[in-house]
Design an enzyme around this catalytic site. Structure first.
Site, PDB file in Angstrom:
ATOM      1  N   ASP A   7      28.836  38.924  39.043  1.00  0.00           N
ATOM      2  CA  ASP A   7      29.443  40.150  38.539  1.00  0.00           C
ATOM      3  C   ASP A   7      28.597  40.581  37.338  1.00  0.00           C
ATOM      4  OD1 ASP A   7      31.241  42.245  37.975  1.00  0.00           O
ATOM      5  OD2 ASP A   7      32.369  40.959  36.603  1.00  0.00           O
ATOM      6  N   GLU A  67      27.904  42.186  42.944  1.00  0.00           N
ATOM      7  CA  GLU A  67      28.753  43.369  42.964  1.00  0.00           C
ATOM      8  C   GLU A  67      27.896  44.597  42.678  1.00  0.00           C
ATOM      9  OE1 GLU A  67      33.229  43.728  41.831  1.00  0.00           O
ATOM     10  OE2 GLU A  67      32.019  43.859  40.002  1.00  0.00           O
ATOM     11  N   ASP A 139      35.213  37.786  34.065  1.00  0.00           N
ATOM     12  CA  ASP A 139      33.950  38.068  34.756  1.00  0.00           C
ATOM     13  C   ASP A 139      33.620  36.968  35.761  1.00  0.00           C
ATOM     14  OD1 ASP A 139      33.173  40.572  33.365  1.00  0.00           O
ATOM     15  OD2 ASP A 139      33.193  39.262  31.617  1.00  0.00           O
TER      16      ASP A 139
END
Length: 156
Positions: A7, A67, A139
């Site tokens: 992420d 992502e 995260d």
């Protein structure tokens, strides 16, 4: 097979690793890479690359997933996110693994069943999918969700 999910963020990039064996998933590790907001951009990107490379060398995942960037209201923030994401893609590709990319809405849909899920819902489902997991932060939780999404969408 080990799958690492990332992420990306310039301030705090989350990472999460899951093991896939048939239809079974298990938690391997998760963490976050923080950079010094007072440091120059180039120095922050080097820190991110070094820390991610260390995680990859330690766990030696077979596949990676990142992502995708969402567009912020602030174009400067979007550019910085894109640069951090580029470092993430580079670190995975340099390690020789195939890399997939997933939109945030797809990750939420894969984990919770709806693309509009809240972060708390994603984290609650992670605890169901990976019993006993200790999340190191939001995260890292997002990164584990990316890894699980990739595991679900793999054909092998």
């Amino acid at each position: 097979m080990l799958i690492i999910g990332l992420d990306p963020s310039l301030s705090c990039t989350g990472w999460g690793i899951v093991a896939k064996s048939g239809n079974r998933l298990s938690h391997v590790a998760n963490g976050q890479v923080r950079t010094d907001p007072a440091a120059a951009l180039a120095e922050r990107l080097v820190t991110l690359d070094r820390e991610l490379s260390d995680v990859i060398a330690r766990y030696q995942p077979d596949r990676g997933a990142v992502e995708e960037v969402f567009v912020n209201a602030n174009p400067q923030s979007t550019l910085k996110l894109g640069q951090a994401r580029g470092v993430c893609l580079l670190a995975l590709a340099r390690a020789g693994m195939p890399v997939a990319e997933y939109a945030t809405r797809l990750v939420k849909k894969a984990i919770v069943g709806t693309g509009g899920a809240e972060k708390a819902q994603v984290q609650a489902m992670l605890k169901v999918l990976l019993p006993g997991v200790a999340l190191t932060g939001a995260d890292a939780a997002d990164a584990l969700a990316v890894a699980i999404t990739h595991a679900h969408l793999l054909r092998a």
